[in-house]
Scaffold this motif. Structure first.
Motif, PDB file in Angstrom:
ATOM      1  N   GLN A 133      -0.531  -5.743  -5.459  1.00 15.90           N
ATOM      2  CA  GLN A 133      -0.740  -4.294  -5.521  1.00 15.90           C
ATOM      3  C   GLN A 133       0.410  -3.649  -6.286  1.00 15.90           C
ATOM      4  O   GLN A 133       0.216  -2.810  -7.139  1.00 15.90           O
ATOM      5  CB  GLN A 133      -0.757  -3.760  -4.098  1.00 15.90           C
ATOM      6  N   HIS A 146      -9.952  -0.044  -4.432  1.00 14.94           N
ATOM      7  CA  HIS A 146     -10.333   1.231  -3.820  1.00 14.94           C
ATOM      8  C   HIS A 146     -11.292   2.017  -4.708  1.00 14.94           C
ATOM      9  O   HIS A 146     -12.055   2.839  -4.223  1.00 14.94           O
ATOM     10  CB  HIS A 146      -9.083   2.090  -3.565  1.00 14.94           C
ATOM     11  N   PRO A 171     -12.114   0.922   4.203  1.00 14.38           N
ATOM     12  CA  PRO A 171     -11.126   2.009   4.342  1.00 14.38           C
ATOM     13  C   PRO A 171      -9.720   1.469   4.587  1.00 14.38           C
ATOM     14  O   PRO A 171      -9.548   0.268   4.837  1.00 14.38           O
ATOM     15  CB  PRO A 171     -11.620   2.780   5.570  1.00 14.38           C
ATOM     16  N   ASN A 172      -8.734   2.352   4.546  1.00 20.09           N
ATOM     17  CA  ASN A 172      -7.344   1.935   4.801  1.00 20.09           C
ATOM     18  C   ASN A 172      -7.238   1.214   6.146  1.00 20.09           C
ATOM     19  O   ASN A 172      -7.840   1.637   7.129  1.00 20.09           O
ATOM     20  CB  ASN A 172      -6.421   3.159   4.841  1.00 20.09           C
ATOM     21  N   GLY A 173      -6.471   0.136   6.137  1.00 19.63           N
ATOM     22  CA  GLY A 173      -6.248  -0.609   7.382  1.00 19.63           C
ATOM     23  C   GLY A 173      -7.410  -1.502   7.783  1.00 19.63           C
ATOM     24  O   GLY A 173      -7.412  -2.080   8.869  1.00 19.63           O
ATOM     25  N   ALA A 174      -8.405  -1.656   6.905  1.00 23.39           N
ATOM     26  CA  ALA A 174      -9.593  -2.437   7.250  1.00 23.39           C
ATOM     27  C   ALA A 174      -9.313  -3.948   7.329  1.00 23.39           C
ATOM     28  O   ALA A 174     -10.068  -4.690   7.947  1.00 23.39           O
ATOM     29  CB  ALA A 174     -10.691  -2.184   6.219  1.00 23.39           C
ATOM     30  N   GLY A 175      -8.231  -4.386   6.672  1.00 27.32           N
ATOM     31  CA  GLY A 175      -7.904  -5.810   6.710  1.00 27.32           C
ATOM     32  C   GLY A 175      -7.983  -6.503   5.356  1.00 27.32           C
ATOM     33  O   GLY A 175      -7.877  -7.729   5.266  1.00 27.32           O
ATOM     34  N   LYS A 176      -8.103  -5.730   4.282  1.00 29.63           N
ATOM     35  CA  LYS A 176      -8.270  -6.319   2.942  1.00 29.63           C
ATOM     36  C   LYS A 176      -7.030  -7.116   2.510  1.00 29.63           C
ATOM     37  O   LYS A 176      -7.138  -8.249   2.057  1.00 29.63           O
ATOM     38  CB  LYS A 176      -8.565  -5.215   1.902  1.00 29.63           C
ATOM     39  N   SER A 177      -5.865  -6.498   2.654  1.00 37.53           N
ATOM     40  CA  SER A 177      -4.640  -7.200   2.238  1.00 37.53           C
ATOM     41  C   SER A 177      -4.391  -8.418   3.120  1.00 37.53           C
ATOM     42  O   SER A 177      -3.948  -9.465   2.634  1.00 37.53           O
ATOM     43  CB  SER A 177      -3.417  -6.283   2.326  1.00 37.53           C
ATOM     44  N   THR A 178      -4.693  -8.276   4.411  1.00 42.70           N
ATOM     45  CA  THR A 178      -4.528  -9.418   5.319  1.00 42.70           C
ATOM     46  C   THR A 178      -5.399 -10.572   4.841  1.00 42.70           C
ATOM     47  O   THR A 178      -4.962 -11.732   4.796  1.00 42.70           O
ATOM     48  CB  THR A 178      -4.911  -8.997   6.761  1.00 42.70           C
ATOM     49  N   PHE A 238      -1.980  -9.996  14.980  1.00 39.91           N
ATOM     50  CA  PHE A 238      -0.530  -9.726  14.992  1.00 39.91           C
ATOM     51  C   PHE A 238      -0.226  -9.084  16.334  1.00 39.91           C
ATOM     52  O   PHE A 238      -0.791  -8.018  16.617  1.00 39.91           O
ATOM     53  CB  PHE A 238      -0.143  -8.709  13.902  1.00 39.91           C
ATOM     54  N   TYR A 282      -0.204 -15.520   4.894  1.00 39.30           N
ATOM     55  CA  TYR A 282      -0.402 -15.410   6.343  1.00 39.30           C
ATOM     56  C   TYR A 282      -1.187 -16.623   6.816  1.00 39.30           C
ATOM     57  O   TYR A 282      -2.042 -17.139   6.099  1.00 39.30           O
ATOM     58  CB  TYR A 282      -1.228 -14.170   6.709  1.00 39.30           C
ATOM     59  N   LEU A 299      -2.680  -6.828  17.795  1.00 40.53           N
ATOM     60  CA  LEU A 299      -3.582  -6.146  16.865  1.00 40.53           C
ATOM     61  C   LEU A 299      -4.426  -7.187  16.117  1.00 40.53           C
ATOM     62  O   LEU A 299      -3.880  -8.141  15.563  1.00 40.53           O
ATOM     63  CB  LEU A 299      -2.752  -5.331  15.871  1.00 40.53           C
TER      64      LEU A 299
HETATM   65  N1  LIG Z   1       2.477  -8.352   8.914  1.00 43.29           N
HETATM   66  C1  LIG Z   1       1.841  -7.518   9.748  1.00 43.29           C
HETATM   67  N2  LIG Z   1       2.294  -7.305  11.001  1.00 43.29           N
HETATM   68  C2  LIG Z   1       1.640  -6.470  11.843  1.00 43.29           C
HETATM   69  N3  LIG Z   1       0.512  -5.807  11.515  1.00 43.29           N
HETATM   70  C3  LIG Z   1       0.015  -5.985  10.279  1.00 43.29           C
HETATM   71  C4  LIG Z   1       0.637  -6.831   9.327  1.00 43.29           C
HETATM   72  N4  LIG Z   1      -0.091  -6.809   8.172  1.00 43.29           N
HETATM   73  C5  LIG Z   1      -1.113  -5.971   8.402  1.00 43.29           C
HETATM   74  N5  LIG Z   1      -1.050  -5.464   9.667  1.00 43.29           N
HETATM   75  C6  LIG Z   1      -2.011  -4.556  10.284  1.00 43.29           C
HETATM   76  O1  LIG Z   1      -3.294  -5.107  10.129  1.00 43.29           O
HETATM   77  C7  LIG Z   1      -4.267  -4.091   9.870  1.00 43.29           C
HETATM   78  C8  LIG Z   1      -4.953  -4.383   8.550  1.00 43.29           C
HETATM   79  O2  LIG Z   1      -4.014  -4.123   7.498  1.00 43.29           O
HETATM   80  P1  LIG Z   1      -4.285  -4.453   5.980  1.00 43.29           P
HETATM   81  O3  LIG Z   1      -3.036  -4.133   5.253  1.00 43.29           O
HETATM   82  O4  LIG Z   1      -4.822  -5.825   5.862  1.00 43.29           O
HETATM   83  O5  LIG Z   1      -5.425  -3.400   5.618  1.00 43.29           O
HETATM   84  P2  LIG Z   1      -5.950  -2.942   4.189  1.00 43.29           P
HETATM   85  O6  LIG Z   1      -7.429  -2.890   4.305  1.00 43.29           O
HETATM   86  O7  LIG Z   1      -5.372  -3.795   3.147  1.00 43.29           O
HETATM   87  O8  LIG Z   1      -5.353  -1.474   4.094  1.00 43.29           O
HETATM   88  P3  LIG Z   1      -4.943  -0.603   2.784  1.00 43.29           P
HETATM   89  O9  LIG Z   1      -6.225  -0.236   2.116  1.00 43.29           O
HETATM   90  O10 LIG Z   1      -4.285   0.583   3.408  1.00 43.29           O
HETATM   91  O11 LIG Z   1      -4.036  -1.432   1.949  1.00 43.29           O
HETATM   92  C9  LIG Z   1      -3.507  -2.767   9.869  1.00 43.29           C
HETATM   93  O12 LIG Z   1      -3.653  -2.183  11.141  1.00 43.29           O
HETATM   94  C10 LIG Z   1      -2.074  -3.186   9.602  1.00 43.29           C
HETATM   95  O13 LIG Z   1      -1.176  -2.278  10.171  1.00 43.29           O
END
Ligand SMILES: Nc1ncnc2c1ncn2[C@@H]1O[C@H](COP(=O)(O)OP(=O)(O)OP(=O)(O)O)[C@@H](O)[C@H]1O
Length: 271
Positions: A100, A225, A52-59, A28, A68, A31
């Motif tokens: 979620q 989590h 951990p938070n922000g690791a990329g799981k939701s992506t 993105f 996406y 990033l």
């Molecule tokens: N649509 C988007 N646009 C820009 N950045 C994004 C987008 N979606 C996710 N990110 C970024 O990508 C990185 C991974 O985010 P993601 O939500 O996949 O992590 P996560 O492991 O699911 O976190 P959490 O446990 O907090 O839900 C983060 O830095 C987030 O800010």
């Protein structure tokens, strides 16, 4: 095959496809949310993606469900490449997901929410259904019977007529799982299925996930989590940190991996 509650699977486990995630990168604007991630979900297994938070799981989930688009890499379910498909096309291949934050229609009763899950399986067109033609009526009855079966399987048989908005949170999470099952999936993506639940509800949900795998043979990929839950449920675990895969293996192995321990301790220190 028939489960304890009499619910039957539309697919045989042998017919369940393997999910192969290969070198998936998602960027993105500067990033890198996922960086060359690979893992395989074997048919009929529970596979967890943690980190951990922000690791990329939701992506990762959003790429698998077509929300996406991957910048590069491939995701194959059986013979089908998913990375070029839109969410409804991925769903049509038998990939169902929960969210979620619960995504149900609160005013509609449980029954209607589950019937909405069967939308992709409805063959009679909109017009035939609207005119209540005999074929459409027959189809409706079949779907209602299946919805009742699935509701019984997840322990919601007595709540079919209750508007979802009146149900406690833990029960609504089960309705969401039931709606995903109503799609007759081959792969179920569960996004934090026990988030926000009390300990009793967590145990019930964990038991339910086990019986989905055992009775229906559906492959399950979950982001979670709650480590206790992951360790109890998952056959295999993929660990992400800053978008990279840092470990992949059976839970006991991953749990003792110094890289994994470091990633989680790092988060605690940082927070
Ligand atoms: N649509 C988007 N646009 C820009 N950045 C994004 C987008 N979606 C996710 N990110 C970024 O990508 C990185 C991974 O985010 P993601 O939500 O996949 O992590 P996560 O492991 O699911 O976190 P959490 O446990 O907090 O839900 C983060 O830095 C987030 O800010």
């Amino acid at each position: 095959m028939t489960g304890e509650s009499g619910v039957t699977s539309t697919y045989q486990p042998g017919g369940m496809p393997r999910l192969e995630v290969r070198d998936v990168t998602v960027r993105f604007a500067g990033l890198t949310a996922l960086d060359g991630v690979s893992f395989t979900v074997e048919p009929g297994t529970v596979h967890a993606v943690i980190g951990p938070n922000g690791a990329g799981k939701s992506t990762c989930f959003n790429v698998l469900s077509g929300v996406y688009r991957a910048t590069s890499g491939s995701v194959r379910l059986g013979g089908a490449e998913l990375t070029t498909l839109r969410p409804h096309e991925v769903a049509a291949l038998g990939v169902a997901r929960t969210f979620q934050n619960i995504a149900l229609s609160p005013r509609l009763p449980v029954r209607d929410n589950l019937l909405l899950g069967r939308h992709r399986l409805t063959r009679s067109g909109f017009v035939a259904a609207g005119l209540r033609l005999p074929r459409a009526r027959r189809e409706e009855r079949t779907h209602e019977a299946r919805v009742a079966e699935i509701a019984a399987f997840v322990g919601l048989a007595d709540l079919l007529g209750t508007p979802v908005g009146l149900l406690p949170y833990g029960v609504r999470k089960r309705v969401e799982l039931a709606r995903a099952l109503a799609m007759e999936p081959r792969l179920l993506l569960l996004d934090e299925p026990v988030a926000g639940m009390n300990s009793g509800e967590r145990v019930e949900m964990a038991d339910l996930i086990v019986s989905v795998r055992e009775s229906l043979g559906i492959s399950i990929l979950l982001v979670e989590h709650d480590m206790g839950m992951v360790m109890r449920l998952a056959d295999r675990v993929t660990v992400l940190d800053f978008g990279r895969r840092i470990a992949d293996g059976p839970p006991a192995e991953v749990q003792n991996d110094p890289k994994v321990i470091g990633a989680y301790l790092g988060t605690e220190e940082g927070s």
